[in-house]
Design a protein around this motif. Sequence first.
Motif, PDB file in Angstrom:
ATOM      1  N   THR A  66       0.866  -1.172  -0.015  1.00  0.00           N
ATOM      2  CA  THR A  66       0.049  -0.125  -0.102  1.00  0.00           C
ATOM      3  C   THR A  66       0.760   1.367  -0.051  1.00  0.00           C
ATOM      4  O   THR A  66       1.997   1.307   0.517  1.00  0.00           O
ATOM      5  N   VAL A  67       0.226   2.299  -0.587  1.00  0.00           N
ATOM      6  CA  VAL A  67       0.935   3.614  -0.575  1.00  0.00           C
ATOM      7  C   VAL A  67      -0.158   4.532  -0.129  1.00  0.00           C
ATOM      8  O   VAL A  67      -1.073   4.800  -0.604  1.00  0.00           O
ATOM      9  N   THR A  68       0.382   5.181   1.144  1.00  0.00           N
ATOM     10  CA  THR A  68      -0.719   6.169   1.531  1.00  0.00           C
ATOM     11  C   THR A  68       0.073   7.369   1.873  1.00  0.00           C
ATOM     12  O   THR A  68       1.111   7.676   2.239  1.00  0.00           O
ATOM     13  N   ILE A  69      -0.608   8.660   1.171  1.00  0.00           N
ATOM     14  CA  ILE A  69      -0.040   9.840   1.197  1.00  0.00           C
ATOM     15  C   ILE A  69      -1.027  10.703   1.970  1.00  0.00           C
ATOM     16  O   ILE A  69      -2.532  10.815   1.801  1.00  0.00           O
ATOM     17  N   ASN A  70      -0.694  11.390   3.034  1.00  0.00           N
ATOM     18  CA  ASN A  70      -1.447  12.413   3.903  1.00  0.00           C
ATOM     19  C   ASN A  70      -2.711  11.510   4.362  1.00  0.00           C
ATOM     20  O   ASN A  70      -3.699  12.094   4.371  1.00  0.00           O
ATOM     21  N   GLY A  71      -2.184  10.320   4.700  1.00  0.00           N
ATOM     22  CA  GLY A  71      -3.573   9.562   5.358  1.00  0.00           C
ATOM     23  C   GLY A  71      -4.532   8.947   4.200  1.00  0.00           C
ATOM     24  O   GLY A  71      -5.341   8.360   4.955  1.00  0.00           O
ATOM     25  N   ASP A  72      -4.319   9.097   3.186  1.00  0.00           N
ATOM     26  CA  ASP A  72      -5.127   8.521   2.307  1.00  0.00           C
ATOM     27  C   ASP A  72      -4.615   7.404   1.525  1.00  0.00           C
ATOM     28  O   ASP A  72      -3.485   7.341   0.803  1.00  0.00           O
ATOM     29  N   ASP A  73      -5.014   6.111   1.514  1.00  0.00           N
ATOM     30  CA  ASP A  73      -4.503   4.945   1.087  1.00  0.00           C
ATOM     31  C   ASP A  73      -4.793   4.933  -0.357  1.00  0.00           C
ATOM     32  O   ASP A  73      -6.272   4.935  -0.627  1.00  0.00           O
ATOM     33  N   MET A  74      -3.893   5.042  -1.182  1.00  0.00           N
ATOM     34  CA  MET A  74      -4.192   5.125  -2.506  1.00  0.00           C
ATOM     35  C   MET A  74      -4.334   3.822  -3.298  1.00  0.00           C
ATOM     36  O   MET A  74      -4.448   3.763  -4.599  1.00  0.00           O
ATOM     37  N   THR A  75      -4.289   2.772  -2.557  1.00  0.00           N
ATOM     38  CA  THR A  75      -4.563   1.286  -3.133  1.00  0.00           C
ATOM     39  C   THR A  75      -5.883   1.145  -3.919  1.00  0.00           C
ATOM     40  O   THR A  75      -6.912   1.659  -3.254  1.00  0.00           O
ATOM     41  N   GLY A  76      -5.722   0.917  -5.145  1.00  0.00           N
ATOM     42  CA  GLY A  76      -7.120   0.653  -5.884  1.00  0.00           C
ATOM     43  C   GLY A  76      -7.872   1.923  -6.213  1.00  0.00           C
ATOM     44  O   GLY A  76      -8.892   1.907  -6.840  1.00  0.00           O
ATOM     45  N   LYS A  77      -7.311   3.250  -5.937  1.00  0.00           N
ATOM     46  CA  LYS A  77      -8.047   4.019  -6.230  1.00  0.00           C
ATOM     47  C   LYS A  77      -8.101   4.428  -7.721  1.00  0.00           C
ATOM     48  O   LYS A  77      -7.050   3.900  -8.295  1.00  0.00           O
ATOM     49  N   SER A  78      -9.133   5.199  -7.926  1.00  0.00           N
ATOM     50  CA  SER A  78      -9.235   5.521  -9.626  1.00  0.00           C
ATOM     51  C   SER A  78      -8.117   6.395 -10.126  1.00  0.00           C
ATOM     52  O   SER A  78      -7.503   7.136  -9.310  1.00  0.00           O
TER      53      SER A  78
END
Length: 228
Positions: A66-78
Motif C-alpha cells: 500500500t501507498v498512503t499519502i497524507n493519510g489517504d490509502d491510494m490502493t485501488g483508487k481511480s
Amino acid sequence: MSNPTLQLTGITKAYNHGKPNEVNVLQGVDLTVEKGEIVALVAPSGAGKSTLLHIAGLLDTPDSGTVTINGDDMTGKSDSRRTAMRRDGVGFIYQFHHLLPEFTALENIVLPQLANGIAQKEAEARALELLGNVGVAERADHRPAALSGGEQQRVAFCRALANRPTLLLADEPTGNLDPGTSDRVFGALMDLVRGTGLAAVIATHNLELAARMDRTVHLTAGKLTHGE
C-alpha cells in the motif's frame, strides 16, 4: 499518534512475471516519512530506486503493498483520484530538469499553477518568491537555454514546489552537475525544503549530500535497510 506524509507498506514490484528473466525489483519495502523530514535514498544503479520513487509518487503501481499519502490509502483508487493526488500533493524533481524550452523560468513555474486553478498574478508572485529563495530571481525572464545547468535545476526545484505539495520526491536531482555546482544547488534545495516543512525523499549517490539529510535508507537487492 503520528500522521506521516508518506507511508509505504509491503511494497513489491517485479518485471517479466513468470519468465526466466523475471526481476524482483522491490521485495517488501516499508518506509514512513513524517512531515518536515528529509530522507536520503541511497542505492546502486539498477537497484530500483527510480521504481520506488515512481510508486511512492503514484506514477507506477506496486504488485502488492500500500501507498498512503497524507493519510489517504491510494490502493485501488481511480486514475482520476491518483492524478489529483499527484497534482495537489506530490512534487517531482529529476536529474535532468525537463523545463519547457519555449517558456521563461518564471513561466515554467507559473504554468503548473495556472493548470491548478491559481490566478495569474498570484502564480507569478509565488514563482518570483521561489526564484528569490534559490537566488535566481534576476533570471526570471530568461529561457532555459540562457541559464546555466545549476540555474536550470534550481528553476526545476521551484516548479516542483509551485503548487505547495506536501511530499517531494527527487531522483538524483544534482547528478548531472559538477561537484561545486552540485553542492551549491543542493544547499538551495535543502533551504527550500526546510523553509516549506514538507516531507522529502531524495535519491542520491553522493554520501556527503546524504549525510546532510535527517536520515538515510539504503535500497539493496530489493530490500530497504534503515540507517541513521
